[in-house]
Write an enzyme that holds these catalytic residues in place. Sequence first.
Site, PDB file in Angstrom:
ATOM      1  N   ASP A   1       0.825  -1.190   0.172  1.00  0.00           N
ATOM      2  CA  ASP A   1      -0.050  -0.116   0.034  1.00  0.00           C
ATOM      3  C   ASP A   1       0.613   1.276   0.110  1.00  0.00           C
ATOM      4  O   ASP A   1       1.993   1.085   0.642  1.00  0.00           O
ATOM      5  CB  ASP A   1      -0.931   0.191   1.434  1.00  0.00           C
ATOM      6  CG  ASP A   1      -1.975   0.918   1.056  1.00  0.00           C
ATOM      7  OD1 ASP A   1      -2.133   1.486  -0.033  1.00  0.00           O
ATOM      8  OD2 ASP A   1      -2.838   1.139   2.073  1.00  0.00           O
TER       9      ASP A   1
ATOM     10  N   HIS B   1       2.903   3.341  -8.856  1.00  0.00           N
ATOM     11  CA  HIS B   1       2.828   2.012  -9.347  1.00  0.00           C
ATOM     12  C   HIS B   1       3.936   1.392  -9.872  1.00  0.00           C
ATOM     13  O   HIS B   1       4.420   0.330  -9.747  1.00  0.00           O
ATOM     14  CB  HIS B   1       1.459   1.687 -10.329  1.00  0.00           C
ATOM     15  CG  HIS B   1       0.391   2.186  -9.490  1.00  0.00           C
ATOM     16  ND1 HIS B   1       0.009   1.671  -8.104  1.00  0.00           N
ATOM     17  CD2 HIS B   1      -0.910   2.792  -9.795  1.00  0.00           C
ATOM     18  CE1 HIS B   1      -1.328   2.166  -7.931  1.00  0.00           C
ATOM     19  NE2 HIS B   1      -1.600   2.857  -8.818  1.00  0.00           N
TER      20      HIS B   1
ATOM     21  N   LEU C   1      10.734 -20.893  -4.504  1.00  0.00           N
ATOM     22  CA  LEU C   1       9.445 -19.843  -3.990  1.00  0.00           C
ATOM     23  C   LEU C   1       8.339 -19.865  -4.767  1.00  0.00           C
ATOM     24  O   LEU C   1       8.490 -19.827  -5.913  1.00  0.00           O
ATOM     25  CB  LEU C   1      10.371 -18.522  -3.684  1.00  0.00           C
ATOM     26  CG  LEU C   1       9.466 -17.440  -3.064  1.00  0.00           C
ATOM     27  CD1 LEU C   1      10.250 -16.491  -2.138  1.00  0.00           C
ATOM     28  CD2 LEU C   1       8.645 -16.589  -4.204  1.00  0.00           C
TER      29      LEU C   1
HETATM   30  C1  FPP Z   1      -1.404   0.090  -3.573  1.00  0.00           C
HETATM   31  O1  FPP Z   1      -1.230   1.633  -3.509  1.00  0.00           O
HETATM   32  C2  FPP Z   1      -1.157  -0.438  -4.853  1.00  0.00           C
HETATM   33  C3  FPP Z   1      -1.965  -1.227  -5.493  1.00  0.00           C
HETATM   34  C4  FPP Z   1      -3.348  -0.853  -5.669  1.00  0.00           C
HETATM   35  C5  FPP Z   1      -1.031  -2.459  -6.502  1.00  0.00           C
HETATM   36  C6  FPP Z   1      -0.766  -1.762  -7.909  1.00  0.00           C
HETATM   37  C7  FPP Z   1      -0.413  -2.991  -8.650  1.00  0.00           C
HETATM   38  C8  FPP Z   1       0.591  -2.999  -9.589  1.00  0.00           C
HETATM   39  C9  FPP Z   1       1.495  -1.781  -9.922  1.00  0.00           C
HETATM   40  C10 FPP Z   1       0.747  -4.225 -10.317  1.00  0.00           C
HETATM   41  C11 FPP Z   1       1.647  -5.029  -9.519  1.00  0.00           C
HETATM   42  C12 FPP Z   1       2.241  -6.137 -10.334  1.00  0.00           C
HETATM   43  C13 FPP Z   1       3.049  -7.199 -10.143  1.00  0.00           C
HETATM   44  C14 FPP Z   1       3.662  -7.930 -11.144  1.00  0.00           C
HETATM   45  C15 FPP Z   1       3.113  -7.503  -8.834  1.00  0.00           C
HETATM   46  P1  FPP Z   1      -2.392   2.754  -3.565  1.00  0.00           P
HETATM   47  O2  FPP Z   1      -2.545   2.896  -5.299  1.00  0.00           O
HETATM   48  O3  FPP Z   1      -3.700   2.096  -2.923  1.00  0.00           O
HETATM   49  O4  FPP Z   1      -1.673   3.763  -2.870  1.00  0.00           O
HETATM   50  P2  FPP Z   1      -2.572   4.829  -1.966  1.00  0.00           P
HETATM   51  O5  FPP Z   1      -3.003   4.192  -0.636  1.00  0.00           O
HETATM   52  O6  FPP Z   1      -1.307   5.741  -1.586  1.00  0.00           O
HETATM   53  O7  FPP Z   1      -3.360   5.498  -2.698  1.00  0.00           O
END
Ligand code: FPP
Length: 246
Positions: free
Chosen positions: A21, A38, A132
């Site tokens: 997060d 991201h 893993l």
């Molecule tokens: C949360 O930060 C993160 C996500 C919603 C995940 C985003 C997913 C990716 C970038 C893809 C992952 C790919 C792989 C291969 C693992 P947020 O946007 O909720 O942050 P905030 O809480 O600060 O708004």
Amino acid sequence: MDYKDQINLSKLPKHIAIVMDGNGRWAKEKGKLRVFGHKNGILSVKDVIEGATEIGIEYVTLYAFSTENWNRPKLEVAAIMEILISTIHKETQTLIDNNVRLNVIGNINALPANCKRELNEAIDKTAHNYRLTLTLALSYSARWDITQAAKTIAQKVQAGELQLDEIDENLFSKHLNTHNLPNPELLIRTSGEHRVSNYLLWEIAYTELYFTNKLWPDFRRHDLFEAIYNFQKRERRFGLTSEQLT
Ligand code: FPP
């Protein structure tokens, strides 16, 4: 402190689940668009997976996209899918080289066709790896998984394939998307939020929760080692008393 040296390698958690997060806030702090967060979050994913293999963690499960994340602005959803597709494409060889098996939990049918294709290809190519298991939770929520398990079991009862008194916790677990994973011993959430957000609700009944203020794009393997060190200092009682444990 170098936490890696302090970790007891004979008492490692087998399975670590992570809520990644804070990507959006990390980008905002830098005056950039959320997508920038991201993209940088991928560097953390790589470093954490490398760190986990380095010390011998067997399972890592990442909350990459929740059922609820579909409600984000269309552009952000599209950007996340794009990052996912290009990362899988670029990193499949790295997974193979490092003996990492890719696995997915969630409603995969809800993902765009090219994303599903890329994932299935990587899953097939890494199927025999065993160092893993990296599980991505995609279009996943625990309530979705519990509901689909309940439905499947109900159908089996209705069809006469299963008797009501055969249903127990073990049978239920076998119908969840996580049936081939051990329950996580440690759940890490970054960014200072103290919630589990519909993640692995069934599986974390006895999991140790670890929260850090670090935003996900700042999280690196030494932060993972710190979380494991912290985990090893805890007493896990599973409902027993301290005296019963010793
Ligand atoms: C949360 O930060 C993160 C996500 C919603 C995940 C985003 C997913 C990716 C970038 C893809 C992952 C790919 C792989 C291969 C693992 P947020 O946007 O909720 O942050 P905030 O809480 O600060 O708004």
